[in-house]
Scaffold this motif. Structure first.
Motif, PDB file in Angstrom:
ATOM      1  N   THR A   1      14.287  29.073   1.935  1.00  0.00           N
ATOM      2  CA  THR A   1      13.566  27.222   1.720  1.00  0.00           C
ATOM      3  C   THR A   1      12.578  27.850   0.745  1.00  0.00           C
ATOM      4  OG1 THR A   1      13.621  26.028   3.975  1.00  0.00           O
ATOM      5  CG2 THR A   1      12.607  25.061   2.078  1.00  0.00           C
ATOM      6  N   LEU A   2      12.707  27.547  -0.625  1.00  0.00           N
ATOM      7  CA  LEU A   2      10.859  28.266  -1.283  1.00  0.00           C
ATOM      8  C   LEU A   2      10.000  27.232  -1.389  1.00  0.00           C
ATOM      9  CD1 LEU A   2      11.055  28.883  -3.789  1.00  0.00           C
ATOM     10  CD2 LEU A   2      11.294  26.750  -5.698  1.00  0.00           C
TER      11      LEU A   2
ATOM     12  N   ALA B   1       6.936  18.355  -8.312  1.00  0.00           N
ATOM     13  CA  ALA B   1       7.289  17.164  -7.297  1.00  0.00           C
ATOM     14  C   ALA B   1       6.363  17.454  -6.272  1.00  0.00           C
ATOM     15  CB  ALA B   1       8.598  17.852  -7.370  1.00  0.00           C
ATOM     16  N   LYS B   2       6.411  18.998  -5.324  1.00  0.00           N
ATOM     17  CA  LYS B   2       5.762  19.132  -3.748  1.00  0.00           C
ATOM     18  C   LYS B   2       4.024  18.760  -4.405  1.00  0.00           C
ATOM     19  CE  LYS B   2       5.777  21.586  -0.531  1.00  0.00           C
ATOM     20  NZ  LYS B   2       6.981  21.855   0.506  1.00  0.00           N
TER      21      LYS B   2
ATOM     22  N   ALA C   1       7.596  29.458  -5.534  1.00  0.00           N
ATOM     23  CA  ALA C   1       7.489  29.148  -6.768  1.00  0.00           C
ATOM     24  C   ALA C   1       6.858  29.051  -7.478  1.00  0.00           C
ATOM     25  CB  ALA C   1       7.687  27.355  -6.443  1.00  0.00           C
TER      26      ALA C   1
ATOM     27  N   THR D   1       9.018  22.054 -12.473  1.00  0.00           N
ATOM     28  CA  THR D   1       9.283  20.520 -12.104  1.00  0.00           C
ATOM     29  C   THR D   1       9.708  20.858 -10.800  1.00  0.00           C
ATOM     30  OG1 THR D   1      11.029  20.558 -13.900  1.00  0.00           O
ATOM     31  CG2 THR D   1      10.913  19.160 -12.408  1.00  0.00           C
ATOM     32  N   TYR D   2       9.340  21.805 -10.104  1.00  0.00           N
ATOM     33  CA  TYR D   2       9.775  21.615  -8.368  1.00  0.00           C
ATOM     34  C   TYR D   2       8.031  22.018  -8.143  1.00  0.00           C
ATOM     35  CZ  TYR D   2       9.809  23.574  -3.472  1.00  0.00           C
ATOM     36  OH  TYR D   2       9.536  23.756  -2.078  1.00  0.00           O
ATOM     37  N   CYS D   3       7.331  22.091  -8.534  1.00  0.00           N
ATOM     38  CA  CYS D   3       5.917  22.544  -8.352  1.00  0.00           C
ATOM     39  C   CYS D   3       5.376  21.160  -8.862  1.00  0.00           C
ATOM     40  CB  CYS D   3       5.124  23.864  -9.131  1.00  0.00           C
ATOM     41  SG  CYS D   3       5.171  25.163  -8.106  1.00  0.00           S
TER      42      CYS D   3
ATOM     43  N   GLU E   1      12.491  25.054 -14.264  1.00  0.00           N
ATOM     44  CA  GLU E   1      12.472  24.551 -12.747  1.00  0.00           C
ATOM     45  C   GLU E   1      11.217  24.614 -11.729  1.00  0.00           C
ATOM     46  OE1 GLU E   1      16.251  26.980 -12.394  1.00  0.00           O
ATOM     47  OE2 GLU E   1      17.417  25.246 -13.448  1.00  0.00           O
ATOM     48  N   LEU E   2      11.260  25.910 -11.708  1.00  0.00           N
ATOM     49  CA  LEU E   2       9.762  26.052 -10.830  1.00  0.00           C
ATOM     50  C   LEU E   2       8.506  25.233 -11.413  1.00  0.00           C
ATOM     51  CD1 LEU E   2       9.897  30.223 -11.096  1.00  0.00           C
ATOM     52  CD2 LEU E   2      10.601  28.420  -9.021  1.00  0.00           C
TER      53      LEU E   2
ATOM     54  N   TYR F   1       6.081  25.682  -2.675  1.00  0.00           N
ATOM     55  CA  TYR F   1       4.788  25.886  -3.291  1.00  0.00           C
ATOM     56  C   TYR F   1       4.408  27.364  -3.703  1.00  0.00           C
ATOM     57  CZ  TYR F   1       1.613  24.951  -6.482  1.00  0.00           C
ATOM     58  OH  TYR F   1       1.027  24.095  -7.641  1.00  0.00           O
TER      59      TYR F   1
END
Length: 68
Positions: free
Chosen positions: A4-5, A47-48, A10, A43-45, A40-41, A7
Motif C-alpha cells: 500500500t502506498l 488527497a491524503k 509517494a 494528486t495522491y498526496c 499521479e503522486l 504518503y
C-alpha cells in the motif's frame, strides 16, 4: 502482494522524480512517463493531506464539544 502506498513513499518518489528532472538525468524517452507519474503522486498526496486535515478537524471539534 502489492504494498500500500503511504504518503511518505509517494513524497519520496516524487522528490526522486523531481531530482532526476532537475539534473536532466531523465531521457527524453521517459520524460513524459515521469511527469505523468509525478502528476499521479501529487494528486495522491493532495488527497491524503485533505483527508488527514478533515479527520484532524473532526477530532478537534469532538474534543471541543466534549469540553463544553
Amino acid at each position: 502482494m502489492e504494498k500500500t502506498l503511504t504518503y511518505e513513499d509517494a513524497y519520496n518518489e516524487l522528490a526522486q522524480i523531481s531530482r532526476e528532472i532537475e539534473t536532466e538525468s531523465v531521457t527524453v524517452d521517459v520524460l513524459a512517463e515521469k511527469v505523468k507519474r509525478a502528476s499521479e503522486l501529487i494528486t495522491y498526496c493532495q488527497a491524503k493531506l485533505r483527508a488527514t486535515e478533515k479527520e484532524v478537524n473532526k477530532i478537534i471539534a469532538n474534543m471541543e464539544n466534549g469540553q463544553k
